[in-house]
Design a protein around this motif. Sequence first.
Motif, mmCIF file in Angstrom:
data_model
loop_
_atom_site.group_PDB
_atom_site.id
_atom_site.type_symbol
_atom_site.label_atom_id
_atom_site.label_comp_id
_atom_site.label_asym_id
_atom_site.label_seq_id
_atom_site.Cartn_x
_atom_site.Cartn_y
_atom_site.Cartn_z
ATOM 1 N N VAL A 41 -4.892 8.864 2.180
ATOM 2 C CA VAL A 41 -6.361 9.133 2.013
ATOM 3 C C VAL A 41 -7.182 8.201 2.885
ATOM 4 N N GLY A 42 -6.581 7.073 3.269
ATOM 5 C CA GLY A 42 -7.366 6.400 4.320
ATOM 6 C C GLY A 42 -7.590 7.031 5.658
ATOM 7 N N PHE A 43 -6.231 7.707 5.964
ATOM 8 C CA PHE A 43 -6.478 8.461 7.328
ATOM 9 C C PHE A 43 -7.270 9.494 7.284
ATOM 10 N N VAL A 73 -9.917 9.982 5.402
ATOM 11 C CA VAL A 73 -11.239 9.629 5.394
ATOM 12 C C VAL A 73 -11.898 9.256 6.821
ATOM 13 N N PHE A 74 -10.970 8.531 7.441
ATOM 14 C CA PHE A 74 -11.337 7.877 8.763
ATOM 15 C C PHE A 74 -11.534 9.254 9.645
ATOM 16 N N GLU A 81 -2.348 6.259 -0.722
ATOM 17 C CA GLU A 81 -3.454 5.507 -0.295
ATOM 18 C C GLU A 81 -3.504 5.494 1.210
ATOM 19 N N THR A 82 -2.331 5.310 1.709
ATOM 20 C CA THR A 82 -2.481 5.414 3.583
ATOM 21 C C THR A 82 -2.926 6.786 3.737
ATOM 22 N N ILE A 112 0.860 -1.056 -0.053
ATOM 23 C CA ILE A 112 0.091 0.109 0.038
ATOM 24 C C ILE A 112 0.874 1.155 -0.128
#
Length: 71
Positions: free
Chosen positions: A44-46, A48-49, A41-42, A37
């Motif tokens: 964006v994930g953080f 979003v959360f 991408e990491t 990953i």
Amino acid sequence: MSALLRGILSARSAQLMRGHGIVQRANLYAKPAKENIGTAETAVGFVVFTVALLGPAGWVLANLENYKKRD
């Protein structure tokens, strides 16, 4: 220390000294990831959360005066 607490502790320590304590083991198997990953991408994930968890609380705090003025 009360006599009841001393009795519980001595019974517990005696049980552990005998080796008849409950043994819990988790069967964990780790393998390398199929795909790496990336950093983007990491991130964006953080994001979003963070928005999903803090967004509603921020909305309520930003509109707190409106909620106080209910008719």
